[in-house]
Design an enzyme around this catalytic site. Structure first.
Site, mmCIF file in Angstrom:
data_model
loop_
_atom_site.group_PDB
_atom_site.id
_atom_site.type_symbol
_atom_site.label_atom_id
_atom_site.label_comp_id
_atom_site.label_asym_id
_atom_site.label_seq_id
_atom_site.Cartn_x
_atom_site.Cartn_y
_atom_site.Cartn_z
ATOM 1 N N GLU A 141 0.600 -1.673 0.024
ATOM 2 C CA GLU A 141 -0.315 0.268 -0.184
ATOM 3 C C GLU A 141 1.273 1.581 0.303
ATOM 4 O O GLU A 141 0.083 1.795 0.787
ATOM 5 C CB GLU A 141 -0.907 -0.085 1.033
ATOM 6 C CG GLU A 141 -1.927 -1.263 1.252
ATOM 7 C CD GLU A 141 -2.613 -1.264 2.059
ATOM 8 O OE1 GLU A 141 -2.509 -0.665 2.506
ATOM 9 O OE2 GLU A 141 -3.796 -2.661 2.426
ATOM 10 N N GLU A 258 -5.332 -11.031 -2.379
ATOM 11 C CA GLU A 258 -5.986 -10.635 -0.826
ATOM 12 C C GLU A 258 -7.815 -10.780 -0.841
ATOM 13 O O GLU A 258 -8.770 -9.647 -0.932
ATOM 14 C CB GLU A 258 -5.656 -9.432 -0.153
ATOM 15 C CG GLU A 258 -4.231 -9.582 0.652
ATOM 16 C CD GLU A 258 -4.326 -7.755 1.077
ATOM 17 O OE1 GLU A 258 -5.115 -6.886 1.606
ATOM 18 O OE2 GLU A 258 -3.175 -7.973 1.427
HETATM 19 O O1 9MR Z 1 -6.762 -9.240 7.455
HETATM 20 C C1 9MR Z 1 -5.931 -8.738 8.812
HETATM 21 C C2 9MR Z 1 -6.599 -8.051 10.005
HETATM 22 O O2 9MR Z 1 -6.849 -9.125 10.986
HETATM 23 C C3 9MR Z 1 -5.317 -7.356 11.073
HETATM 24 O O3 9MR Z 1 -6.088 -7.281 12.168
HETATM 25 C C4 9MR Z 1 -5.388 -6.284 9.794
HETATM 26 C C5 9MR Z 1 -4.042 -5.561 10.974
HETATM 27 O O4 9MR Z 1 -3.202 -5.613 10.545
HETATM 28 O O5 9MR Z 1 -4.987 -6.457 7.955
HETATM 29 C C6 9MR Z 1 -5.449 -7.384 7.588
HETATM 30 O O6 9MR Z 1 -5.069 -8.114 6.736
HETATM 31 C C7 9MR Z 1 -4.959 -6.062 5.278
HETATM 32 C C8 9MR Z 1 -3.621 -6.709 4.779
HETATM 33 O O7 9MR Z 1 -2.601 -6.501 5.676
HETATM 34 C C9 9MR Z 1 -3.866 -5.838 3.964
HETATM 35 N N1 9MR Z 1 -4.341 -5.239 3.032
HETATM 36 C C10 9MR Z 1 -5.955 -5.477 3.973
HETATM 37 C C11 9MR Z 1 -5.802 -6.080 4.400
HETATM 38 C C12 9MR Z 1 -7.668 -5.820 5.752
HETATM 39 O O8 9MR Z 1 -8.402 -6.046 4.551
#
Ligand code: 9MR
Length: 348
Positions: A141, A258
């Site tokens: 990102e 994702e």
């Molecule tokens: O799904 C992930 C969640 O369990 C975490 O709390 C959060 C923060 O670390 O990150 C979520 O995943 C994210 C990913 O790392 C980056 N893109 C967005 C995702 C959330 O949809």
């Protein structure tokens, strides 16, 4: 009903892994080590359907770095052990992100030696999983157009500490630590043809990728996160195809890392919601896999039993969310069939 009989017959023996392989793709999921450890039925589904494993959280800084002088690889090693059981390589998520950074590291970025902090982290983590993590979201990102820089870079803690060079520093460190690993930049908001800021973000991303390639920075792929919107009509047409073509023309592979569909605001009963979600999966993937540079597709979870959407995007009617290809009972949903359909129709 006749329709549900047809569905049941098609869902029998569905294998996303095999269907993907036949199309020259790898299909996988993000997992949490606790869920596969505690839930053998879910683990069996992952082993059955996936030949690529991503850690949903276990490779983030806040998981790996309790403090400056220590690494805690316990959770990440559990994910790696599970990937070995699946005979699957791992996709690594993520080395540089503006979230999930522990407070001590935020402080260190301001007061210490940010470059050494970044390079040491990447070197240690990438070396440890060399040969097991075959591709990395090195940077997650990096683009935020609302931060109003001409280059579109997000004013993340990494950017604030190191300036725009942080991307190159990170990519070079990762490449030095494992020259065989494929290195990706990942971002969201690149998917839709009819959402203005996403179309603009594609242009910003292309400029970023072009600049890095022109400077000879090691970079092998663009990862589209693929967090799709259940309440927005799918618009994954000529615009997305042309964007992917331009990325591929830079010599980059394309990953989807994702994938899920946010059904927070999708109306209707479960059958109606599942049809909407499946249609979005199918249309997105048909366009993405038609691009020959596309190599991997990873969903952000496999079953609705475990999805961070439950916490982040609960439905106003309190019904359980259904963003993933398998339902909470581990049965394939129409989305799984739509995915398999898209994989199997790959071609010119
Ligand atoms: O799904 C992930 C969640 O369990 C975490 O709390 C959060 C923060 O670390 O990150 C979520 O995943 C994210 C990913 O790392 C980056 N893109 C967005 C995702 C959330 O949809």
């Amino acid at each position: 009903s006749a329709a549900s009989d047809v569905y049941k017959r098609q869902a029998q023996g569905l294998s996303l892994k095999t269907t993907a392989q036949r199309a020259g793709l790898r299909y996988g999921t993000a997992i949490e080590p606790q869920t596969v450890a505690a839930d053998p039925a879910f683990a069996a589904l992952v082993l059955d359907q996936c030949d690529l494993i991503t850690a949903e959280n276990a490779l983030k800084w806040n998981a790996l770095r309790p403090d400056r002088d220590h690494f805690d690889f316990a959770a990440a090693d559990q994910v790696a052990a599970f990937a070995r059981r699946a005979r699957a390589p791992m996709h690594g998520h993520t080395l540089v992100w503006h979230e999930a950074i522990p407070d001590w590291a935020i402080h260190e970025l301001k007061a210490g030696d940010p470059r050494a902090l970044l390079v040491d982290h990447i070197t240690t983590v990438v070396r440890r999983y060399a040969g097991r993590v075959v591709s990395w979201d090195v940077i997650n990102e990096p683009v935020e157009r609302n931060d109003r820089r001409p280059d579109g870079l997000r004013k993340s803690p990494w950017f604030e500490a190191l300036g725009p060079d942080y991307l190159e520093i990170a990519l070079r460190a990762a490449h030095a630590a494992d020259p065989n690993a494929r290195l990706a930049i990942a971002d969201y908001g690149l998917e839709y043809d009819d959402i203005g800021w996403m179309v603009e973000k594609r242009g910003t991303m292309l400029e970023l990728l072009r600049g890095l390639k022109a400077r000879g920075v090691p970079l092998h792929a663009l990862a589209l996160q693929g967090h799709l919107l259940g309440d927005h009509a799918p618009s994954f047409g000529a615009g997305l195809a042309a964007f992917l073509r331009e990325v591929a023309a830079l010599g980059l592979a394309i990953y989807v890392t994702e994938l899920d569909v946010n059904d927070q605001n999708v109306p209707g009963d479960i059958a109606q919601r599942d049809r909407v979600v499946a249609d979005i999966y199918g249309r997105f993937l048909r366009t993405v896999v038609a691009e020959p540079a596309t190599q991997i597709v990873v969903t952000w979870g496999l079953s609705d039993r475990y999805t961070s959407k439950t916490d982040f995007f609960p439905r106003p009617d309190h019904a359980p969310v259904r963003p993933l290809p398998f339902d909470a009972g581990l049965r394939p949903k129409p989305a799984a069939l739509a995915m398999a359909g898209a994989f199997s129709h790959r071609g010119p």
